[in-house]
Design an enzyme around this catalytic site. Structure first.
Site, short mmCIF file in Angstrom:
data_model
loop_
_atom_site.label_atom_id
_atom_site.label_comp_id
_atom_site.label_asym_id
_atom_site.label_seq_id
_atom_site.Cartn_x
_atom_site.Cartn_y
_atom_site.Cartn_z
N CYS A 286 44.55 42.42 85.24
CA CYS A 286 43.62 41.77 86.60
C CYS A 286 44.36 41.90 87.73
O CYS A 286 44.31 42.96 88.45
CB CYS A 286 43.75 40.38 86.07
SG CYS A 286 42.47 39.38 86.91
N GLY B 296 43.95 35.27 94.70
CA GLY B 296 44.20 35.70 95.97
C GLY B 296 43.49 37.00 96.32
O GLY B 296 43.08 37.89 95.43
N ASN C 134 38.44 37.34 85.09
CA ASN C 134 38.30 36.46 86.06
C ASN C 134 38.65 37.10 87.45
O ASN C 134 40.01 37.28 87.71
CB ASN C 134 39.19 35.29 85.86
CG ASN C 134 39.31 34.25 87.02
OD1 ASN C 134 38.73 34.31 88.15
ND2 ASN C 134 40.45 33.58 86.78
N GLU D 17 44.60 39.03 76.62
CA GLU D 17 45.27 38.15 75.84
C GLU D 17 44.23 36.95 75.19
O GLU D 17 44.64 36.36 74.38
CB GLU D 17 46.24 37.07 76.81
CG GLU D 17 45.71 36.12 77.62
CD GLU D 17 44.97 36.54 78.82
OE1 GLU D 17 43.59 36.01 79.19
OE2 GLU D 17 44.95 37.48 79.17
N GLN E 139 45.26 45.50 90.35
CA GLN E 139 44.96 45.69 91.81
C GLN E 139 46.12 45.96 92.44
O GLN E 139 46.29 46.88 93.21
CB GLN E 139 44.25 44.60 92.39
CG GLN E 139 42.93 44.26 91.61
CD GLN E 139 42.37 42.88 91.89
OE1 GLN E 139 43.10 41.90 92.63
NE2 GLN E 139 41.46 42.38 91.15
N PHE F 175 38.09 40.48 93.33
CA PHE F 175 38.49 41.67 93.91
C PHE F 175 38.46 42.79 93.07
O PHE F 175 38.80 42.96 91.90
CB PHE F 175 39.51 41.69 94.74
CG PHE F 175 39.71 40.50 95.78
CD1 PHE F 175 39.59 40.98 97.03
CD2 PHE F 175 39.76 39.44 95.63
CE1 PHE F 175 39.42 39.97 98.15
CE2 PHE F 175 39.85 38.36 96.65
CZ PHE F 175 39.55 38.54 98.07
N GLY G 95 46.46 36.94 88.60
CA GLY G 95 46.82 35.76 89.49
C GLY G 95 45.84 35.68 90.61
O GLY G 95 44.67 36.62 90.93
N HIS H 59 41.48 40.61 80.62
CA HIS H 59 42.51 39.82 80.10
C HIS H 59 42.61 39.83 78.58
O HIS H 59 41.83 39.33 77.87
CB HIS H 59 42.05 38.27 80.26
CG HIS H 59 42.29 37.76 81.64
ND1 HIS H 59 43.40 36.91 82.01
CD2 HIS H 59 41.53 38.15 82.90
CE1 HIS H 59 43.27 36.80 83.50
NE2 HIS H 59 42.19 37.52 83.97
#
Length: 382
Positions: free
Chosen positions: A262, A236, A304, A354, A266, A307, A234, A352
């Site tokens: 991902c 942000g 991707n 997937e 975090q 952070f 996700g 990732h």
């Protein structure tokens, strides 16, 4: 301060004053976001429809983009999420038999501003030296305004640090992806910006996946009687995602099997008590090498993220949920790429598995999740 020619068609303006002249495609207008670059040679459609790119302008480092066109089958979510797109050369034709339209048409249809014809190599090198930063894409008459004025507009935009964006991309209502063949497990998947291929990968392994909104409570999770809980990728800043962290802690408290990727990695890190920090320019592409510390194997991964988790790479760490170790590390820069709980049935990776788009080196992680849930069933039946 950079100057531009009087007949420029489109302008890419960075917050530090660097600008690039180009040509407009996609939708006309203005777009703002965080400028980031993706090193993937293929997979631009999957990139553009990845919710993790919310509020970002993606610079593609591959020089030729658009040659496979666009088709509905490869969308990873319900829409394009990037704020804007920058490429060197837009393909004049689509040459894939699967294409149902062009990249330009898809961008126009969804109102996404794009610029081509600029030196993306120079732009990428600038972002690597200076770091990801705010950017504006200006087309038509807007591109003719003084650069100093455009820089002021760019610097008025919000930064990515501190941004809580999962609620902007999550599903409105829960839905179910049925298992393929026999249903062996039930998974509650928390949609923080999930990609469509993720529940498909789980479904292929006999998992019935209940995709729940980011606002889901632990009661919502328990209501589907899950064998495991999945936390998705996700957009942000994870430091702002307190609601997701609270849900992760509730799952760990109940010793539910947990798998995060991902952003989910975090969130697990924060729930365990680790901090997170913003990378200078992030990892984005489908060719990033990661070392599995347990096996020594190097996986080429799709990533991707801007952070990362701040955790000791060597040894184990004592947390409120027992001992935890860093399981994977980025070969390029030693960034934490995975966590494994030794006293709870929980693990996560920063990349990732997937593989949409990307290599399939890490698809075994869904099998690991299945084994974790299977072990949990055995413990319940003991």
């Amino acid at each position: 301060m950079s100057k531009h020619s009087k007949d420029v068609e489109a302008l890419v303006v960075l917050e530090d004053g660097r600008s690039f002249e180009g040509e407009s495609f996609g939708a006309p207008g203005i777009a703002y976001g965080e400028a980031v670059f993706s090193t993937g040679m293929t997979g631009y459609q999957e990139t553009l429809t990845d919710p993790s790119y919310r509020r970002q302008v993606v610079v593609m480092t591959a020089p030729h983009i658009g040659n496979t066109g666009w088709n509905e089958e490869d969308d990873e979510s319900r829409q394009i999420w990037v704020s804007g797109l920058v490429v060197r050369d837009l393909s004049r034709v689509e040459s894939s038999w699967r294409a149902t339209g062009t990249l330009d048409e898809a961008l126009k249809r969804q109102g996404i501003v794009a610029v081509q014809g600029i030196d993306t190599r120079a732009l990428t090198r600038h972002l690597r030296d200076r770091g990801a930063m705010r950017v504006g894409l200006f087309t038509g008459e807007e591109a003719l305004r003084p650069v100093e004025e455009l820089v002021r507009l760019v610097t008025q935009q919000p930064r990515m640090a501190g941004a809580d964006l999962a609620g902007e991309v999550t599903v409105d209502e829960a839905y179910v992806v049925p298992a393929e063949g026999e249903r062996r497990y039930t998974v509650a998947a928390i949609d923080l910006g999930i990609k469509g291929m993720t529940p498909e990968q789980m479904a292929r392994r006999g998992m019935e996946v209940h995709v729940l909104p980011a606002s889901a409570s632990i009661e919502d999770v328990l209501a589907v009687r899950p064998d495991g809980v999945f936390f998705s990728n996700g957009p942000g800043d994870p430091a702002a995602a307190d609601e997701a962290v609270a849900l992760m802690k509730a799952a760990l408290d109940r010793r539910l099997p947990v798998f995060g990727i991902c952003f989910g990695n975090q969130i697990l890190g924060r729930a365990l008590g680790f901090g997170t920090y913003k990378l200078k320019f992030g990892h984005r592409g489908i060719n990033i090498p990661v070392r599995d510390k347990q096996t020594g194997r190097i996986e080429i991964t799709a990533q991707n993220h801007g952070f990362a988790v701040d955790a000791p790479i060597e040894g184990t760490s004592s947390t409120p949920y027992g001992e935890v170790e860093v399981s994977h590390v980025c070969v390029n820069d030693d960034v934490v790429e995975g966590l494994r709980c030794l006293d709870r049935p929980a693990f996560s990776v920063q990349y990732h598995p997937e593989a949409a788009a990307g290599p399939h080196d890490a698809s075994y992680l869904f099998d690991r999740f299945a084994r974790l849930m299977n072990d949990g069933k055995g413990a319940q039946n003991a």
